[in-house]
Design a protein around this motif. Structure first.
Motif, PDB file in Angstrom:
ATOM      1  N   THR A  84       0.840  -1.177   0.000  1.00 37.85           N
ATOM      2  CA  THR A  84       0.000   0.000   0.000  1.00 37.85           C
ATOM      3  C   THR A  84       0.889   1.245   0.000  1.00 37.85           C
ATOM      4  O   THR A  84       1.856   1.316   0.744  1.00 37.85           O
ATOM      5  N   THR A  85       0.537   2.224  -0.811  1.00 33.93           N
ATOM      6  CA  THR A  85       1.325   3.445  -0.911  1.00 33.93           C
ATOM      7  C   THR A  85       1.022   4.365   0.262  1.00 33.93           C
ATOM      8  O   THR A  85      -0.126   4.641   0.577  1.00 33.93           O
ATOM      9  N   VAL A  90       8.211   7.259  -4.111  1.00 34.10           N
ATOM     10  CA  VAL A  90       7.073   6.507  -3.579  1.00 34.10           C
ATOM     11  C   VAL A  90       7.496   5.798  -2.301  1.00 34.10           C
ATOM     12  O   VAL A  90       8.486   5.059  -2.296  1.00 34.10           O
ATOM     13  N   THR A 134      10.941   3.887  -3.238  1.00 35.74           N
ATOM     14  CA  THR A 134      11.346   3.744  -4.630  1.00 35.74           C
ATOM     15  C   THR A 134      11.384   5.105  -5.299  1.00 35.74           C
ATOM     16  O   THR A 134      10.484   5.917  -5.112  1.00 35.74           O
ATOM     17  N   ARG A 170       3.379   9.714  -2.275  1.00 35.75           N
ATOM     18  CA  ARG A 170       3.975   9.918  -3.601  1.00 35.75           C
ATOM     19  C   ARG A 170       4.370  11.368  -3.685  1.00 35.75           C
ATOM     20  O   ARG A 170       3.541  12.236  -3.469  1.00 35.75           O
ATOM     21  N   ARG A 190      10.153  13.251   1.929  1.00 33.72           N
ATOM     22  CA  ARG A 190       8.702  13.174   2.111  1.00 33.72           C
ATOM     23  C   ARG A 190       8.241  14.023   3.276  1.00 33.72           C
ATOM     24  O   ARG A 190       7.112  14.453   3.328  1.00 33.72           O
ATOM     25  N   ARG A 212       6.083   3.262   0.778  1.00 28.48           N
ATOM     26  CA  ARG A 212       5.027   2.280   1.049  1.00 28.48           C
ATOM     27  C   ARG A 212       4.923   2.020   2.539  1.00 28.48           C
ATOM     28  O   ARG A 212       5.870   2.229   3.292  1.00 28.48           O
ATOM     29  N   THR A 213       3.784   1.532   2.961  1.00 28.07           N
ATOM     30  CA  THR A 213       3.535   1.307   4.388  1.00 28.07           C
ATOM     31  C   THR A 213       4.478   0.262   4.969  1.00 28.07           C
ATOM     32  O   THR A 213       4.720   0.264   6.172  1.00 28.07           O
TER      33      THR A 213
END
Length: 108
Positions: A1-2, A64, A72, A5, A99, A66-67
């Motif tokens: 799951t993302t 990206v 990435t 982004r 992020r 992810r949880t």
């Protein structure tokens, strides 16, 4: 799951720093000073492919997260991807910090 982004532009500054802009807002979110070997080599690998395919720097890269902790860096214009966690936590942390970055002028 993302988890997130981020569309990002990376640019070399005249003083040798690497400046990172949020591609959507055009705000500077980070500035990296010094050698920054992993950051620079990662970006060079992606830029080399763009150059090979005659693609300019206009399109952003996509970071990206992810949880599950995977991180990435994607280049949608070439289809290239670099799974950053494969290079160890300290190298991935260089990109993970982006992020969380808001508008910033502080060096990293």
């Amino acid at each position: 799951t993302t988890l997130f982004r981020s569309n990002l532009h990376f640019a070399d500054s005249p003083g040798g720093d690497v400046t990172v802009q949020d591609a959507d807002t055009r705000e500077t979110v980070a500035r990296f000073s010094g050698e920054q070997g992993f950051l620079r080599s990662t970006l060079r690998a992606l830029a080399r492919e763009r150059h090979r395919e005659n693609i300019g720097p206009q399109a952003p890269f996509v970071l990206v997260g992810r949880t599950d902790g995977r991180l990435t860096l994607l280049d949608p214009s070439t289809g290239q991807r670099i799974d950053l966690e494969a290079f160890g936590p300290s190298n991935a942390a260089v990109f993970a910090s982006l992020r969380l970055a808001g508008p910033a002028t502080a060096s990293r």
